[in-house]
Design a protein around this motif. Structure first.
Motif, PDB file in Angstrom:
ATOM      1  N   LYS A 146       0.810  -1.213   0.000  1.00  0.00           N
ATOM      2  CA  LYS A 146       0.000   0.000   0.000  1.00  0.00           C
ATOM      3  C   LYS A 146       0.845   1.265   0.000  1.00  0.00           C
ATOM      4  O   LYS A 146       0.572   2.208  -0.762  1.00  0.00           O
ATOM      5  N   SER A 147       1.872   1.326   0.834  1.00  0.00           N
ATOM      6  CA  SER A 147       2.685   2.547   0.914  1.00  0.00           C
ATOM      7  C   SER A 147       3.435   2.798  -0.390  1.00  0.00           C
ATOM      8  O   SER A 147       3.567   3.941  -0.840  1.00  0.00           O
ATOM      9  N   LEU A 148       3.913   1.720  -1.029  1.00  0.00           N
ATOM     10  CA  LEU A 148       4.633   1.887  -2.288  1.00  0.00           C
ATOM     11  C   LEU A 148       3.668   2.249  -3.416  1.00  0.00           C
ATOM     12  O   LEU A 148       4.017   3.009  -4.327  1.00  0.00           O
ATOM     13  N   ALA A 149       2.451   1.719  -3.363  1.00  0.00           N
ATOM     14  CA  ALA A 149       1.428   2.097  -4.345  1.00  0.00           C
ATOM     15  C   ALA A 149       1.097   3.584  -4.217  1.00  0.00           C
ATOM     16  O   ALA A 149       0.889   4.279  -5.217  1.00  0.00           O
ATOM     17  N   LEU A 150       1.048   4.073  -2.984  1.00  0.00           N
ATOM     18  CA  LEU A 150       0.805   5.508  -2.761  1.00  0.00           C
ATOM     19  C   LEU A 150       1.963   6.330  -3.320  1.00  0.00           C
ATOM     20  O   LEU A 150       1.745   7.398  -3.913  1.00  0.00           O
ATOM     21  N   PHE A 151       3.181   5.839  -3.131  1.00  0.00           N
ATOM     22  CA  PHE A 151       4.362   6.520  -3.675  1.00  0.00           C
ATOM     23  C   PHE A 151       4.237   6.631  -5.195  1.00  0.00           C
ATOM     24  O   PHE A 151       4.462   7.712  -5.776  1.00  0.00           O
ATOM     25  N   ALA A 152       3.878   5.530  -5.850  1.00  0.00           N
ATOM     26  CA  ALA A 152       3.729   5.543  -7.309  1.00  0.00           C
ATOM     27  C   ALA A 152       2.643   6.524  -7.737  1.00  0.00           C
ATOM     28  O   ALA A 152       2.796   7.255  -8.727  1.00  0.00           O
ATOM     29  N   THR A 153       1.540   6.566  -6.990  1.00  0.00           N
ATOM     30  CA  THR A 153       0.451   7.473  -7.329  1.00  0.00           C
ATOM     31  C   THR A 153       0.873   8.928  -7.168  1.00  0.00           C
ATOM     32  O   THR A 153       0.443   9.801  -7.941  1.00  0.00           O
ATOM     33  N   SER A 154       1.725   9.205  -6.197  1.00  0.00           N
ATOM     34  CA  SER A 154       2.209  10.575  -6.022  1.00  0.00           C
ATOM     35  C   SER A 154       3.054  11.018  -7.218  1.00  0.00           C
ATOM     36  O   SER A 154       3.049  12.202  -7.583  1.00  0.00           O
ATOM     37  N   LEU A 155       3.770  10.090  -7.826  1.00  0.00           N
ATOM     38  CA  LEU A 155       4.530  10.432  -9.031  1.00  0.00           C
ATOM     39  C   LEU A 155       3.584  10.795 -10.168  1.00  0.00           C
ATOM     40  O   LEU A 155       3.851  11.722 -10.945  1.00  0.00           O
ATOM     41  N   LEU A 156       2.480  10.060 -10.284  1.00  0.00           N
ATOM     42  CA  LEU A 156       1.479  10.396 -11.293  1.00  0.00           C
ATOM     43  C   LEU A 156       0.887  11.782 -11.046  1.00  0.00           C
ATOM     44  O   LEU A 156       0.630  12.539 -11.980  1.00  0.00           O
ATOM     45  N   ALA A 157       0.661  12.097  -9.792  1.00  0.00           N
ATOM     46  CA  ALA A 157      -0.040  13.338  -9.460  1.00  0.00           C
ATOM     47  C   ALA A 157       0.814  14.576  -9.661  1.00  0.00           C
ATOM     48  O   ALA A 157       0.305  15.613 -10.104  1.00  0.00           O
ATOM     49  N   PHE A 158       2.107  14.490  -9.357  1.00  0.00           N
ATOM     50  CA  PHE A 158       2.908  15.712  -9.271  1.00  0.00           C
ATOM     51  C   PHE A 158       4.067  15.779 -10.261  1.00  0.00           C
ATOM     52  O   PHE A 158       4.825  16.741 -10.227  1.00  0.00           O
ATOM     53  N   TRP A 159       4.215  14.771 -11.114  1.00  0.00           N
ATOM     54  CA  TRP A 159       5.251  14.859 -12.149  1.00  0.00           C
ATOM     55  C   TRP A 159       4.945  16.072 -13.031  1.00  0.00           C
ATOM     56  O   TRP A 159       3.840  16.205 -13.533  1.00  0.00           O
ATOM     57  N   PRO A 160       5.897  16.994 -13.248  1.00  0.00           N
ATOM     58  CA  PRO A 160       5.580  18.278 -13.890  1.00  0.00           C
ATOM     59  C   PRO A 160       4.858  18.167 -15.223  1.00  0.00           C
ATOM     60  O   PRO A 160       3.855  18.858 -15.457  1.00  0.00           O
ATOM     61  N   GLN A 161       5.344  17.294 -16.108  1.00  0.00           N
ATOM     62  CA  GLN A 161       4.724  17.224 -17.435  1.00  0.00           C
ATOM     63  C   GLN A 161       3.329  16.626 -17.371  1.00  0.00           C
ATOM     64  O   GLN A 161       2.415  17.080 -18.074  1.00  0.00           O
ATOM     65  N   LEU A 162       3.130  15.624 -16.543  1.00  0.00           N
ATOM     66  CA  LEU A 162       1.794  15.044 -16.378  1.00  0.00           C
ATOM     67  C   LEU A 162       0.830  16.067 -15.783  1.00  0.00           C
ATOM     68  O   LEU A 162      -0.324  16.178 -16.225  1.00  0.00           O
ATOM     69  N   LEU A 163       1.294  16.809 -14.801  1.00  0.00           N
ATOM     70  CA  LEU A 163       0.449  17.820 -14.178  1.00  0.00           C
ATOM     71  C   LEU A 163       0.051  18.882 -15.186  1.00  0.00           C
ATOM     72  O   LEU A 163      -1.115  19.303 -15.250  1.00  0.00           O
ATOM     73  N   PHE A 164       0.991  19.295 -16.016  1.00  0.00           N
ATOM     74  CA  PHE A 164       0.694  20.301 -17.040  1.00  0.00           C
ATOM     75  C   PHE A 164      -0.374  19.811 -18.008  1.00  0.00           C
ATOM     76  O   PHE A 164      -1.368  20.498 -18.265  1.00  0.00           O
ATOM     77  N   HIS A 165      -0.184  18.623 -18.553  1.00  0.00           N
ATOM     78  CA  HIS A 165      -1.130  18.124 -19.560  1.00  0.00           C
ATOM     79  C   HIS A 165      -2.486  17.769 -18.950  1.00  0.00           C
ATOM     80  O   HIS A 165      -3.492  17.769 -19.657  1.00  0.00           O
ATOM     81  N   SER A 166      -2.505  17.491 -17.661  1.00  0.00           N
ATOM     82  CA  SER A 166      -3.780  17.104 -17.042  1.00  0.00           C
ATOM     83  C   SER A 166      -4.713  18.284 -16.814  1.00  0.00           C
ATOM     84  O   SER A 166      -5.873  18.085 -16.444  1.00  0.00           O
ATOM     85  N   VAL A 167      -4.243  19.521 -17.046  1.00  0.00           N
ATOM     86  CA  VAL A 167      -5.115  20.677 -16.831  1.00  0.00           C
ATOM     87  C   VAL A 167      -5.516  21.337 -18.145  1.00  0.00           C
ATOM     88  O   VAL A 167      -6.165  22.384 -18.136  1.00  0.00           O
ATOM     89  N   LEU A 168      -5.148  20.747 -19.279  1.00  0.00           N
ATOM     90  CA  LEU A 168      -5.497  21.304 -20.580  1.00  0.00           C
ATOM     91  C   LEU A 168      -6.768  20.653 -21.120  1.00  0.00           C
ATOM     92  O   LEU A 168      -7.049  19.485 -20.820  1.00  0.00           O
ATOM     93  N   VAL A 169      -7.511  21.383 -21.931  1.00  0.00           N
ATOM     94  CA  VAL A 169      -8.661  20.792 -22.606  1.00  0.00           C
ATOM     95  C   VAL A 169      -8.132  19.827 -23.663  1.00  0.00           C
ATOM     96  O   VAL A 169      -7.424  20.226 -24.582  1.00  0.00           O
ATOM     97  N   SER A 170      -8.465  18.558 -23.522  1.00  0.00           N
ATOM     98  CA  SER A 170      -7.923  17.541 -24.419  1.00  0.00           C
ATOM     99  C   SER A 170      -8.684  16.242 -24.217  1.00  0.00           C
ATOM    100  O   SER A 170      -9.354  16.049 -23.201  1.00  0.00           O
TER     101      SER A 170
END
Length: 573
Positions: A156-180
């Motif tokens: 569980k703790s490592l799964a949370l770690f992986a999810t945090s990378l999805l949430a805050f990785w700069p390029q993913l964060l940028f593209h996740s707020v665009l209309v697309s």
């Protein structure tokens, strides 16, 4: 009690999602409208459907650049797209002719608008609401990504770690707020992988897999890469599953959802993907798989856009950021270099490989512009899990420094890198200011002078500073230049002439959008030979780069007053 227990078990994930949503909404307010790859086209698609109640037809020129896209994402955006009046369901942008990809030097394709600030209204409001759809899809992707991590064997703790990378990785964060339509594709790809990782498929499993595949195919053509992934999982289950019935269930359910779209394209364009017309309207430097130079450029573009490349791939982060995150990626690779790949991880890595294969194929079709890491993001949950495992093995508990670092970057980047690329050239609307003069061009929208600070005296041979406040009622069709003339009262000719582009050429008239307000400080160097005395200050707009015609000056009652306005007087000493 069961619900309370589930909350206690997963509260760290819920907290992470809350932090992500807060940052994502903030990022969406710090990125000017249209400043992301293809965002104007995706917004126009959703609003086109909301205006016309039909799908775009590429033969008619509907939604240029994105009219070939399958419609599911835009259909799901309709409650947001229709939340404003019909006349506000439009995309209003003005191109920056000094944009870097147009041969200029500016990273900004467009510019901030005066009305792009709280409280949002009209077309700006609906655009920001459409961005919420992407944020919602990205949030659900993280939830499914967390489930993928658990099914891949992460605790569980490592799964949370992986999810945090999805949430805050700069390029993913940028593209996740665009209309697309990309965030919806991420969600559907993650959901499909989660289903395929089911260790003991139930009778409904093929139908769920097929429905998810169909939804993905109705979101983006690149979802065809998921078909081999399903085939691989069926091969794994060949001894425990009735393959014929499973294949039939998957085929029927996916065809029922998406088949009609590809048949429509075949009938309309002679091409099930509708890419023939798309390629005809798209231009980009070509990519040759047999050129080492092209591969070098491709890998550089892919690598930088994997970490942090904002705007239309035109806004780079500081070099130290690339090196810092590259070091973390290197540490993760060291941690998994002798990793034994089990069967369920074969599926996960297959998705990574298929995403790269699609990116390669798209680059061959569309050119170097196809080498963007966002096309790999359907496999982002797998990459995040691999990074989490690798970092835990190589740096142990110090790995948790990376999510803290990413959150710090997520807080700092909008007000540093992104803001620096998009300076405010406009000011907040000031409707309480009276109209001092009104120019009404024959073929464009009015231009209003709303304020002027005019020093009453000036000295020949020295700069004379005049501060002005302007409002554009609507878009313009030419690069108007401003003239300032000094003339003796009653004289038909001027004694001194000064011509200038708005804000010294930075804020060209072709960049104005409806209700843009801007200040322009004019530095007027008066010649030493200018005769002392009192002068009228005459202002007007003329087509310096066209036929030199002047815009007419009109009264508030619709009476033509001439081609210049007397805005005050000055005594030259």
């Amino acid at each position: 009690m069961p619900a309370l227990k589930r909350f206690r078990y997963h509260w760290p994930l819920l907290l992470l999602l809350l932090v992500y949503c807060t940052l994502a909404v903030w990022w969406s307010t710090r990125i000017p409208l249209g400043e992301g790859p293809d965002e104007p086209g995706h917004a126009e698609y959703a609003l086109f459907v909301a205006r016309t109640n039909r799908l775009p037809d590429q033969r008619l020129g509907d939604v240029p650049g994105e009219g070939h896209q399958p419609p599911l994402a835009y259909w799901l955006m309709q409650p947001l797209a229709r939340s404003v009046a019909l006349e506000d369901r439009v995309v209003i942008l003005a191109n920056n002719h000094n944009w870097i990809w147009a041969g200029g030097k500016d990273p900004a394709a467009f510019a901030w608008r005066s009305i792009d600030r709280h409280p949002y209204q009209a077309d700006v409001l609906v655009w920001h609401r459409l961005r919420w759809f992407s944020i919602g899809c990205a949030t659900l992707t993280m939830v499914v990504g967390y489930g993928i991590a658990l099914r891949l064997g992460l605790r569980k703790s490592l799964a949370l770690f992986a999810t945090s990378l999805l949430a805050f990785w700069p390029q993913l964060l940028f593209h996740s707020v665009l209309v697309s339509n990309d965030p919806l594709l991420w969600l559907l790809c993650a959901t499909l992988l989660w289903l395929l990782l089911e260790p003991n498929p139930k009778p409904w499993w093929p139908w769920a897999v097929g429905a998810t595949l169909g939804a993905a195919l109705l979101t983006k053509q690149s979802a065809v890469m998921l078909i081999p992934l399903i085939g691989l999982r069926l091969w794994h289950l060949r001894h425990t599953l009735k393959l014929r019935s499973a294949v039939a269930g998957i085929a029927l359910s996916s065809a029922a959802i998406a088949g009609w779209w590809y048949l429509r394209n075949l009938l309309l364009y002679g091409d099930p993907f509708g890419l023939g017309l798309y390629k005809g309207e798209f231009s980009s430097p070509t990519f040759s798989p047999f050129s080492l130079h092209d591969w070098g450029e491709a890998m550089h573009a892919l690598g930088t856009s994997l970490i942090a490349r904002f705007g239309w791939m035109s806004v780079a982060a500081p070099q130290w950021l690339y090196w810092l995150l590259a070091i973390w990626i290197g540490l993760a690779i060291l941690g998994i270099r002798r990793w034994r790949i089990e069967q369920h991880w074969q599926l996960a890595w297959a998705l990574v490989g298929l995403s790269f294969a699609w990116t390669f194929a798209f680059a061959v079709l569309s050119g170097q512009v196809g080498w963007q890491a966002r096309f790999l993001f359907p496999a982002a949950p797998v990459a995040a899990c691999a990074l989490a495992i690798g970092l835990e093995r190589s740096v142990k508990t110090a790995a948790w420094l990376l999510p803290a670092l990413l959150v710090t970057m997520a807080v700092g980047l909008p007000n540093t890198v992104i803001s620096a690329a998009y300076p405010y050239l406009v000011v907040e609307p000031q409707p309480e200011r009276p109209v001092l003069a009104l120019w009404r061009p024959d073929t464009a929208n009015p231009i209003e002078l709303r304020g002027i600070l005019l020093p009453q005296t000036a000295k020949a041979g020295q700069p004379w500073l005049v501060n002005t406040l302007w409002r554009a009622v609507g878009k313009q069709d030419r690069k108007w230049s401003l003239f300032v003339h000094l003339a003796k009262p009653g004289s038909e000719s001027e004694s001194f002439a000064f011509d200038v582009q708005p804000q010294d050429g930075v804020w060209q008239a072709l960049r104005w959008t409806p209700d843009d307000w801007w200040e322009d400080l004019l530095t007027i160097n008066l010649p030493t030979e200018l005769e002392p005395g009192q002068y009228e200050v005459r202002m007007g707009w003329f087509d310096e780069f066209g036929d030199w015609s002047r815009a007419g000056v009109w009264s508030q009652h619709g009476v033509l007053l001439g081609d210049y306005a007397v805005v005050g007087k000055v005594v030259v000493e």
